[in-house]
Write an enzyme that holds these catalytic residues in place. Structure first.
Site, PDB file in Angstrom:
ATOM      1  N   ARG A  61      40.799  38.402  40.210  1.00  0.00           N
ATOM      2  CA  ARG A  61      41.761  39.088  40.551  1.00  0.00           C
ATOM      3  C   ARG A  61      42.148  39.106  42.118  1.00  0.00           C
ATOM      4  O   ARG A  61      41.292  38.978  42.998  1.00  0.00           O
ATOM      5  CB  ARG A  61      41.535  40.881  40.137  1.00  0.00           C
TER       6      ARG A  61
ATOM      7  N   LYS B 105      37.477  46.624  39.272  1.00  0.00           N
ATOM      8  CA  LYS B 105      38.422  47.428  38.319  1.00  0.00           C
ATOM      9  C   LYS B 105      37.375  48.192  37.213  1.00  0.00           C
ATOM     10  O   LYS B 105      37.902  49.316  36.959  1.00  0.00           O
ATOM     11  CB  LYS B 105      39.207  46.586  37.596  1.00  0.00           C
TER      12      LYS B 105
ATOM     13  N   ARG C  97      46.002  34.133  38.135  1.00  0.00           N
ATOM     14  CA  ARG C  97      44.860  34.639  37.160  1.00  0.00           C
ATOM     15  C   ARG C  97      45.296  34.293  35.794  1.00  0.00           C
ATOM     16  O   ARG C  97      44.705  33.689  34.647  1.00  0.00           O
ATOM     17  CB  ARG C  97      44.562  36.164  37.376  1.00  0.00           C
TER      18      ARG C  97
ATOM     19  N   HIS D 220      36.919  40.679  31.659  1.00  0.00           N
ATOM     20  CA  HIS D 220      37.489  41.797  30.843  1.00  0.00           C
ATOM     21  C   HIS D 220      36.583  42.713  30.155  1.00  0.00           C
ATOM     22  O   HIS D 220      35.200  42.157  29.797  1.00  0.00           O
ATOM     23  CB  HIS D 220      38.374  41.040  29.686  1.00  0.00           C
TER      24      HIS D 220
ATOM     25  N   TYR E 260      22.924  44.808  38.424  1.00  0.00           N
ATOM     26  CA  TYR E 260      23.713  43.646  38.815  1.00  0.00           C
ATOM     27  C   TYR E 260      23.722  43.494  40.337  1.00  0.00           C
ATOM     28  O   TYR E 260      23.709  42.441  40.963  1.00  0.00           O
ATOM     29  CB  TYR E 260      25.326  44.195  38.799  1.00  0.00           C
TER      30      TYR E 260
END
Length: 396
Positions: free
Chosen positions: A206, A256, A335, A358, A368
């Site tokens: 993005r 996001k 993108r 997504h 992470y």
């Protein structure tokens, strides 16, 4: 001066000027001063009606003055109700309010605003604005009145009672064809935005993720160690690189969604562009001297600060113009182009979803920030096939 009783309040109505004034005593405030609620009218009957209405407002807790307008409610919300929003979001909402809400409804007293007013206003805008923008404009009014409700300025939110109509058809997002993508890559070679464009097209990240990418989130593959190491530690004199897409130019710095966090190997062309970009950035840093602000950003201004989204859009339009495909393109469509090219090459939708981060994909998010997730290599492999490992960006 006649005294009357309205509910539990004692009121007086007396001649003043060319009409009458009614006053209700509300006792004394925290500062010891006497508080009085006043209403004016041309006749005693009109004043009495206003006093009765004012008392009803008091009984349900409404504290706004009779003259409190929609403009004031919207401005109060913009000033106090967006403390957790980014500067760009506040600016966008201010523009929507100043352009569409305040000019049309601003003068109306908030207590007198009716659903019919909102309906008529939105119907007029529906022939001018795209559906999404229309929803955003309606939301500004709803949220402003919602804050006014929370502060006992009005009893109900009439904007909530109205359904946003359908607006005009907005410009749909589009994707570059392979030939257009080639033209854009060629045109970008002379632009300071070149590496930004190459990496965005080749990985599908993005725009807000690209602007927030830091050098400590770029890693190089070390064959001798059989592991990825940060380029801030091992440098960029290596063949294979990957990026940790863990941050974004959003409030709080997060992507996001949590599932948007992902690790992507860079295709050969993107790796080449990144190495040359690093060299150019080092030169920029030397030239800037003490003016340089080191935020460790991969893509930044000539003094090290974060890129402005509007400036990126302008620079990208210049690239598409030079590529002779027009200026009606935005960076986020790189993108879309990535997804389209992947799909055209038969890459499974599950893999594409993983690559672009997504929600709802099988990509896990365990530990992470502390443990490197398996690097997704399918995107790099496909881009190498499409654009060719032989393509080289001329060294400076």
């Amino acid at each position: 001066m006649a005294k009357i009783l309205i509910g539990k309040y004692e009121a007086t109505i007396y001649p003043e000027g060319e009409g009458y004034t009614g006053a209700i005593s509300l006792g004394f405030g925290p500062d010891g001063k006497r508080q009085r609620l006043k209403r004016k009218g041309k006749t005693k009957a009109a004043v009495k009606d206003k006093l009765i209405k004012a008392v009803k407002d008091l009984e349900v807790g409404v504290t706004a003055s009779e003259n409190y307008t929609v403009r004031e409610a919207v401005n109060d919300w913009l000033a106090k109700g967006l403390k957790d929003r980014s500067e760009s979001t506040v600016t966008k909402l201010r523009i929507l309010a100043d352009t569409h809400v305040i000019p049309a409804l601003g003068k109306i007293k908030l207590k007198q605003l009716r659903a019919d007013h909102v309906d008529e206003w939105l119907d007029q805008l529906s022939s001018e604005l795209a559906t999404r923008t229309l929803r955003d404009v309606h939301s500004v009014l709803k949220r402003a009145i919602r804050q006014a409700q929370a502060r006992d300025m009005v009893v109900r939110n009439v904007a909530e009672l109205v359904t946003t109509p359908k607006g005009t058809e907005g410009r749909p997002s589009k994707a570059l064809t392979r030939q257009q993508a080639e033209a854009v890559l060629t045109a970008a070679e002379s632009s300071e935005l070149r590496s930004y464009v190459v990496i965005s097209l080749m990985t599908g990240i993005r725009t807000e993720e690209a602007r927030a990418l830091r050098w400590d989130h770029v890693v190089a593959w070390m064959p001798s160690l059989k592991e990825w190491q940060p380029v801030t530690k091992v440098g960029l004199n290596h063949e294979k690189f990957a990026i940790y897409v863990w941050r974004a130019d959003r409030v709080g710095g997060d992507t996001k969604t949590r599932k948007s966090r992902r690790t992507l190997e860079l295709p050969t062309l993107a790796a080449q562009a990144l190495r040359q970009h690093h060299v150019r950035q080092a030169a920029q840093k030397l030239k800037a001297g003490e003016a340089w602000q080191d935020h460790n950003l991969v893509f930044c201004t000539s003094v090290g600060t974060q890129l402005d989204a509007a400036n990126v859009r302008r620079a990208f339009r210049k690239i598409t113009q030079d590529a002779e495909i027009g200026t009606d393109w935005t960076p986020r469509e790189l993108r879309h182009s990535f997804v389209s090219i992947m799909s055209d090459q038969g890459v499974p939708i599950e893999t594409i979803a993983d690559l672009v981060g997504h929600a709802g994909t099988s990509v896990t998010e365990a530990v992470y920030r502390h443990q490197l997730k398996p690097v997704i290599t399918k995107g790099a492999h496909t881009m190498n096939i499409i654009f060719g490992e032989s393509r080289r960006v001329e060294s400076e």
